[in-house]
Design an enzyme around this catalytic site. Structure first.
Site, PDB file in Angstrom:
ATOM      1  N   GLY A 528      54.446  49.496 -66.925  1.00 37.10           N
ATOM      2  CA  GLY A 528      53.171  49.839 -67.656  1.00 37.10           C
ATOM      3  C   GLY A 528      53.186  51.253 -67.508  1.00 37.10           C
ATOM      4  CB  THR A 614      44.344  55.201 -59.304  1.00 37.91           C
ATOM      5  OG1 THR A 614      44.767  55.975 -60.554  1.00 37.91           O
ATOM      6  CG2 THR A 614      42.389  55.464 -60.044  1.00 37.91           C
ATOM      7  CD  GLN A 618      47.410  49.010 -59.293  1.00 40.62           C
ATOM      8  OE1 GLN A 618      49.056  48.923 -59.215  1.00 40.62           O
ATOM      9  NE2 GLN A 618      46.668  48.148 -59.083  1.00 40.62           N
ATOM     10  CE  LYS A 680      62.670  55.630 -57.986  1.00 35.02           C
ATOM     11  NZ  LYS A 680      62.991  55.794 -56.049  1.00 35.02           N
ATOM     12  N   GLY A 681      56.832  52.986 -60.229  1.00 35.45           N
ATOM     13  CA  GLY A 681      56.568  52.022 -60.991  1.00 35.45           C
ATOM     14  C   GLY A 681      55.101  51.452 -58.942  1.00 35.45           C
ATOM     15  CD  GLU A 684      54.502  43.414 -59.762  1.00 39.15           C
ATOM     16  OE1 GLU A 684      55.493  42.835 -60.728  1.00 39.15           O
ATOM     17  OE2 GLU A 684      55.295  44.544 -60.855  1.00 39.15           O
TER      18      GLU A 684
END
Length: 773
Positions: A528, A614, A618, A680-681, A684
C-alpha cells in the site's frame, strides 16, 4: 470526478508559490503523530457501522448448521410476522449475481454468490438474511428462523499424509513447485542431514472492528459505506457481481479498525446490496465475531516437512521444503509456506512444493504475511536445528549460506541487507555472550534461553492514480484512494507529499478511501504505502514544476495528476524483498510448562522509513502477532460437526498485555534504488520469523525441540516428560550394554585364572558407564 474549471482572464488569482514561509525539506523520516489521532481517541472518527442514515434498516445473516448437504426449506412465514421484520432473503427469492469474472486478485470466492442455490458446502454458509427496522429485531428474527437440511457426509479433518492431498496446477497466484538439481543425490553426499516435520494450526484475523457495510441507492448510483482494505477493489468487484456500470458504484471506507487481509469483498457487503435493492432503503449488515470465523477467511493449518543436507562446514548441498495446507471444495487457495526458501537459501539441489487437501470447510485466505508466517516457523526452526547438528552458531550458518542472487529465479536482488540486520541485532541483543549449550541458564524454577531467526517479505507495488492540488489559500490537497487500516497511511501520505513539494506537513490535507478518487492499490501485501507514495510523489513533483513557472493560483486551484501503471510495468525484473532478523529471550517454568517471552528484538532492512513513529508501531504490532502465534493462537475444528470449538475471543486465545514483554524494533539503512521514495514495505515482515525465534529460544532453555505450534504449557510438560523417558531408556541401554561387555571380558579373564580381579574391574567399569550415561 469533475475536472477543475479552466482559468480565465477575469479569475482572481493568488501568487503561485510552494511556500509562503521558508521551504521545508526532510519530512520523510521524521516522527509524526497521526493526523487523525485526535479524532480517533475522542470518538469523532466514525467507522462503517456507526454512520447514521435516514430510514436505515438492519440485516442479520443466518448461517448453516450442517457441514454438507442441501437446504430442504426456509420457513420464513412465521418470521415475516415478527415485529419490525421487513424481508427474509434466501435462495428462493434473492436477486441474482454473476460470479464468473476475473477481478483484481483473480476469480472470486464462490461464497460471494450467496442465496443462489440450495447447496451447503460448509458449516457457516449463508442461507438467509433477515432484515428488520432495528438490529435487535433482525437478530431475534434470525435466531427464530427455521432452516431444514438434507445432510450429507462430510470431511473436515486436516492432517499430514491426508490421502486426498494433491499438487495444484496452473494456480494464477502461487507457483506450486520449483525444483533444480538431484535432491536425493545431494542428500546422500551431505555430511549432515536434517529431516523434520512441523505443523501450524488454523489461525484467524480477528480485527478489532467487526466487518460492517451499509448499502443504499443514491441518485441512480450504488453507494456503499464499508470497512475494507481497498475501495477500488470492492467497488469493481461489486460492479461485476451485480452487472453494473463501474461508474455507478461508489465505495467509501474512511476509518478501518484493522483488516490483516480479511477485509476485501465478503458476503455481508453482497447481502447489504441485495437488501437495499429489494427494499429501496439503506441497509446495514454487521458480522458478529462468531460469523467472522466462517465468512472472511483464515490462515490454513499446515503440515510441513523440511529436509536439509550440508557439508561439515554448514554449506547447504540439498534444500527441500514441502508444505501441505487445506482449501475448500469451492475455491482453491494455497497457503504458500514453502516460498521462503525460494528467496532465503540456495543449495546445489533445491526443491519447494505446495500440496492441498480439499475439505468441507470455508476457503482460507490471506492473513498477515500469508505463507511466510507459517513457513518461516518451519524453515527457520530447521536452520537452527541444522546449526546445532553442525556445531555452528545459527547466525554464522546463515552467513555461510547467503546467496548472491535469487536461489530459484537467478535474478539479482534490488537490495539484500539481511546480514546487516543480524550483525546489528546481535550487537544490541548481546548474542556474542550466549553459551550455545541448551539448558544451562536458570533462575529458580525458570529455565532461560535465547533464539534467532531470519525474516523476509516481498516488496511489491501496484498501479495507482493520484491528484495533488495547490489551493488558493496556500495549502495543498492530496487525493488518492488509499486505505488507512490502522497503519497511519494518512500521515504517511502527508509526509510524502510534503517532501515532494518541499513544504511543511501542516499545509497538506489528504483525502482518501473513496472509490470516486480514482483507482489505486489496496492495503495488502505490504504494497500500500509504496504504491500510493509513488503516485503522490509523481503528481506532487509535476505540480511543483508547474508552480515554479510562476503565474497565479485560481480559486479552484491547480491540479496535477499521476498514473503509475506504465512506470511499474517498466520496472526491471529483480528479487524485491524486505529482510529482517528476529531475536528472542524466553523463560520456561519447569513446574507449569508456561513460556514467558522476556525480550523481543527485530532489526529490519525495509527501504525508506516514511514515519518512524508509526513504522515502529507497525513492526512491534507484527512482532506481537508472532509472539501470539508462537504461544497462543489455535482454532480448533470439531471434525464431527465440521464447525469450530469456541469461535469467539473467549475460546480463541491470543496474546494479552500481560503476555507481551519489552519489544524493540529498529532498522538499518536500506533504500530501494528503483523506487522514487525508496520504500519497500513493513506491514507484514514483523510477523515473519518471530515464532521460530521463540521456539529456538525454548529449545535453548530446555534442550527440547518444539515443532508444533502453539507451544502450550501442556505440550512443554509432555515434551519434557518424553525427553526424560528417552534419556532414561538410553541410560538403561548403555548400562545394559556395558554390563554385557564387562561380563564377556570377565569370563575370558577368569579362564586365565584372573576371575577375582576381573570381577572387581567389571563392577568398576559398569559403575562408570552408568554414571556417564
Amino acid at each position: 470526478m469533475t475536472p477543475p474549471t479552466p482559468t480565465t482572464s477575469t479569475t482572481r488569482t493568488t501568487p503561485a508559490t510552494t511556500a509562503r514561509t521558508a521551504a521545508v525539506t526532510g519530512a520523510l523520516g521524521t516522527a509524526r503523530t497521526r493526523v487523525e489521532g485526535r479524532a480517533k481517541v475522542t470518538g469523532a472518527a466514525r467507522y462503517a457501522g456507526e454512520i447514521p442514515f435516514a430510514e436505515l434498516a438492519h440485516g442479520w445473516l443466518v448461517l448453516s448448521t450442517v457441514a454438507r448437504g442441501r437446504i430442504r426449506s426456509v420457513e420464513d412465514t412465521p418470521v415475516l410476522a415478527m415485529p419490525g421484520v421487513l424481508t427474509v432473503l434466501h435462495h428462493g427469492n434473492a436477486p441474482r449475481v454473476d460470479t464468473d469474472y476475473i477481478g483484481m486478485v483473480g476469480r472470486p470466492n464462490p461464497v460471494l454468490g450467496i442465496f443462489q442455490h440450495d447447496r451447503v458446502p460448509f458449516v457457516g454458509w449463508p442461507v438467509a438474511l433477515v432484515v428488520a427496522e432495528t438490529s435487535e429485531q433482525a437478530r431475534e428474527a434470525a435466531e427464530a428462523l427455521v432452516v431444514r437440511y438434507d445432510e450429507e457426509p462430510h470431511d473436515a479433518a486436516f492432517f499430514a499424509g491426508h490421502p486426498g492431498a494433491y499438487t495444484p496446477e496452473n494456480n494464477p497466484l502461487v507457483r506450486a513447485e520449483t525444483e533444480k538439481g538431484d535432491l536425493e543425490a545431494q542428500l546422500g553426499l551431505s555430511s549432515v542431514v536434517l529431516d523434520e516435520e512441523y505443523t501450524t494450526p488454523e489461525e484467524h484475523h480477528n480485527a478489532m472492528e467487526p466487518h460492517a457495510a451499509t448499502a443504499r441507492w443514491d441518485g441512480g448510483r450504488l453507494d456503499v459505506v464499508d470497512s475494507n482494505q481497498g475501495s477500488t477493489w470492492v467497488a469493481t468487484e461489486l460492479a461485476q457481481l451485480f452487472s453494473l456500470d463501474p461508474a455507478s458504484v461508489r465505495v467509501r471506507s474512511e476509518h478501518v479498525g484493522g483488516g490483516f487481509g480479511s477485509k476485501g469483498l465478503s458476503p455481508h457487503q453482497v447481502a447489504a446490496v441485495m437488501a437495499t435493492t429489494v427494499l429501496h432503503r439503506p441497509v446495514r449488515v454487521v458480522l458478529t465475531r462468531r460469523q467472522m470465523f466462517s465468512l472472511v477467511g483464515y490462515r490454513s493449518p499446515t503440515a510441513q516437512r523440511v529436509r536439509l543436507g550440508a557439508d561439515a562446514d554448514g554449506r547447504l548441498r540439498a534444500f527441500d521444503h514441502r508444505s501441505t495446507s487445506l482449501t475448500s471444495t469451492l475455491h482453491e487457495f494455497i497457503e504458500s509456506s514453502a516460498v521462503l526458501g525460494r528467496v532465503m537459501y540456495d543449495a546445489d539441489a533445491h526443491r519447494t512444493l505446495h500440496r492441498l487437501v480439499r475439505l468441507d470447510v470455508p476457503t482460507p485466505s490471506w492473513m498477515r504475511a500469508p505463507g511466510e508466517a507459517p513457513g518461516s516457523f518451519a524453515l527457520e526452526s530447521a536452520l537452527d536445528e541444522l546449526a546445532e547438528k553442525c556445531g555452528i552458531d545459527p547466525i554464522e550458518l546463515r552467513v555461510r549460506n547467503e546467496p548472491g542472487s535469487g536461489p530459484v529465479s537467478g535474478l539479482p536482488f534490488s537490495s539484500r541487507n539481511v546480514l546487516a540486520c543480524f550483525e546489528e541485532g546481535a550487537r544490541r541483543f548481546g548474542w556474542a555472550d550466549r553459551d550455545p549449550r541448551p539448558g544451562l541458564r536458570r533462575e529458580g524454577r525458570w529455565l532461560l534461553g535465547t533464539g534467532t531467526a531470519a525474516a523476509t517479505y516481498p516488496s511489491g507495488a501496484g498501479p495507482s492514480t493520484a491528484a495533488v492540488t495547490a489551493e488558493a489559500d496556500g495549502t495543498f490537497t492530496v487525493r488518492i484512494n488509499a486505505t488507512d487500516i490502522g497503519t497511519g497511511a494518512r500521515t504517511a501520505m502527508t509526509l510524502v507529499a510534503a517532501q515532494a513539494l518541499a513544504v511543511d506537513p501542516d499545509r497538506i490535507r489528504v483525502r482518501m478511501a473513496d472509490s470516486d478518487l480514482g483507482p489505486a492499490m489496496f492495503a495488502g501485501g505490504s504494497m500500500g504505502t509504496r504504491s500510493w507514495a509513488w503516485a503522490v510523489t509523481v503528481a506532487a513533483k509535476e505540480l511543483r514544476e508547474r508552480l515554479a513557472l510562476g503565474g497565479g493560483i485560481p480559486p479552484e486551484g491547480i491540479t496535477a495528476r499521476s498514473n503509475t501503471a506504465e512506470a511499474i510495468a517498466a520496472l526491471a525484473k529483480k528479487e524485491r524483498h524486505s529482510f529482517g532478523a528476529q531475536f528472542a529471550e524466553v523463560a520456561v517454568d519447569v513446574t507449569t510448562g508456561e513460556v514467558r517471552v522476556r525480550r523481543l528484538l527485530g532489526i529490519y532492512a525495509a527501504g525508506t522509513i516514511v514515519n518512524p513513529l508509526t513504522a515502529r508501531s507497525q513492526l512491534i504490532g507484527g512482532m506481537t502477532w508472532g509472539l501470539s502465534m508462537a504461544l497462543h493462537e489455535e482454532a480448533v475444528r470439531d471434525v464431527a460437526s465440521g464447525g469450530h470449538v469456541g469461535a469467539d475471543l473467549a475460546g480463541y486465545h491470543f496474546a494479552a498485555h500481560a503476555d507481551v514483554p519489552l519489544i524493540e524494533a529498529d532498522w538499518v539503512d536500506d533504500p530501494d534504488p528503483d523506487d522514487p521514495v525508496g520504500i519497500k514495505g513493513i506491514g507484514e515482515i514483523g510477523v515473519v520469523g518471530v515464532a521460530a525465534a521463540i521456539a529456538n529460544a525454548v529449545w535453548h532453555a530446555t534442550g527440547v525441540r518444539h515443532r508444533d505450534l502453539p507451544i502450550r504449557p501442556d505440550r512443554v510438560l509432555h515434551a519434557a516428560d518424553e525427553a526424560r523417558n528417552r534419556a532414561a531408556d538410553e541410560a538403561r541401554r548403555e548400562t545394559s550394554g556395558a554390563g554385557s561387555r564387562a561380563a564377556e571380558g570377565a569370563g575370558s579373564r577368569a579362564a586365565e585364572g584372573t576371575g577375582s580381579r576381573a570381577a572387581e574391574e567389571t563392577g568398576s567399569h559398569t559403575t562408570e558407564e552408568a554414571g556417564s550415561a
